[in-house]
Design a protein around this motif. Structure first.
Motif, short mmCIF file in Angstrom:
data_model
loop_
_atom_site.label_atom_id
_atom_site.label_comp_id
_atom_site.label_asym_id
_atom_site.label_seq_id
_atom_site.Cartn_x
_atom_site.Cartn_y
_atom_site.Cartn_z
N UNK A 168 0.51 -1.25 -0.08
CA UNK A 168 0.12 -0.20 0.26
C UNK A 168 1.27 1.34 0.17
N UNK A 169 0.94 2.50 -1.02
CA UNK A 169 2.02 3.16 -1.64
C UNK A 169 1.52 4.34 -1.71
N UNK A 170 1.00 5.73 -0.57
CA UNK A 170 0.59 6.83 -1.00
C UNK A 170 1.66 7.49 -1.85
N UNK A 171 1.18 9.30 -1.98
CA UNK A 171 2.17 9.86 -2.48
C UNK A 171 1.49 11.53 -1.61
N UNK A 172 2.74 11.67 -0.97
CA UNK A 172 2.41 13.01 -0.64
C UNK A 172 3.92 14.30 -1.63
N UNK A 173 3.17 15.65 -1.94
CA UNK A 173 3.54 16.17 -2.83
C UNK A 173 5.14 16.57 -1.63
N UNK A 174 6.44 16.83 -2.48
CA UNK A 174 7.10 17.98 -1.33
C UNK A 174 6.79 19.04 -0.98
N UNK A 175 6.40 20.28 -1.77
CA UNK A 175 5.64 20.44 -1.19
C UNK A 175 4.60 20.38 0.03
N UNK A 176 3.95 20.08 0.54
CA UNK A 176 3.54 19.62 1.41
C UNK A 176 4.15 18.98 2.67
N UNK A 177 5.38 18.56 2.23
CA UNK A 177 6.09 17.78 2.71
C UNK A 177 7.21 18.64 3.74
#
Length: 293
Positions: free
Chosen positions: A77-86
């Motif tokens: 199970x893999x999710x993506x978090x935008x770098x800007x949000x990080x």
């Protein structure tokens, strides 16, 4: 429902993975080579901590492609978090510095707390769209850079001062073109080498007060393009020119920090280049020149 969360900060040659529990406790923190055997070993070690794992990454293509494919091919199970949000979320975490381990911790913790993140699936529309957008953005940018560099190189080679400027160690067609663009090819307009160095931001000015003397600082107003030319070429010349390397090492032995020593070298190179252009003479090792106007 996942029992542990694994966040991976993506890098070109290495990734950093941090695994957190439901209470936010760190179970694992590891820097791993972006290589399939290394990534498979990391996957096995994380799965050994708990079979229900939620993975998160901050890059969805390019240098993350191998890691994403490894995870998806193993049914993770893999999710993506935008770098800007990080980056925005990092401000709320302990520690002022930015490190790979901290980024990976933020990614894992955000995946643990948030339920609005995009799930990546094998060849789903979102993943495909990200790849397309990234390739479309990267392609034109690379093409534009190549076209601009070719044009700069051609214009530089056609200039009468090209041979003199290019003879300076560390200055090639691109930096030479930037130098000519910044000075309009007319050195006489600046009067002296000191004035040119001041314009380039590598000539310290006095900032004394009633109780303090000998205090120097960089000019408030200077040409950033010229500073880039002399500072960057100074860095390059330390590796390629014996004279520059000896000057740099002498400044370091005097107690100056790296940046201070490079700036001192850049200032010296302004005088040398000024004299070469004035005399119409190409650079030679151990050449003695005077920088007077």
């Amino acid at each position: 429902m996942a029992q542990i969360w694994a966040g991976t900060g993506i890098g070109k040659t290495h990734h950093h993975c941090v695994v957190l529990t439901a209470q936010g406790e760190r179970l694992l923190s590891r820097r791993v080579l972006n290589d399939e055997p290394e990534l498979l070993a990391l996957l096995a070690d994380v799965l050994a901590l708990g079979q229900d794992v939620a993975w998160a990454v901050d890059v969805a293509d390019g240098m993350a492609a191998l890691w994403i494919n490894v995870l998806l091919n193993h049914g993770q199970h893999l999710v993506y978090i935008p770098g800007l949000a990080v980056n925005r979320a990092s401000a709320g975490y302990r520690g002022m510095g930015k490190t790979d381990a901290k980024d990976a911790t933020v990614i894992a913790d955000q995946a643990r707390m948030r339920r609005d993140l995009t799930v990546l699936l094998p060849d789903d529309e979102h993943a495909i769209e990200l790849r397309v957008l990234t390739s479309r953005r990267t392609g034109p940018n690379a093409d534009r850079t190549r076209r601009v560099n070719r044009l700069r190189g051609q214009l530089f080679r056609d200039h009468g001062l090209a041979d003199v400027i290019a003879s300076m160690p560390g200055i090639g067609p691109l930096l030479g073109a930037e130098f000519l663009a910044a000075t309009a090819g007319d050195m006489s307009r600046y009067g002296t080498a000191d004035r040119l160095a001041s314009l380039a931001g590598v000539f310290p000015l006095p900032r004394d007060s009633g109780n303090v003397s000998g205090n120097l600082h960089r000019p408030r107003r200077y040409h950033r393009g010229l500073q880039r030319v002399f500072y960057t070429s100074a860095l390059i010349s330390i590796r390629s020119c014996d004279d520059s390397r000896r000057f740099y090492e002498r400044k370091r032995s005097e107690g100056k920090r790296h940046t201070q020593a490079v700036l001192a070298l850049a200032r010296r190179r302004v005088s040398v280049l000024w004299a070469l252009i004035r005399d119409g003479q190409c650079y030679q090792s151990n050449l003695r020149v005077t920088s007077a106007a």
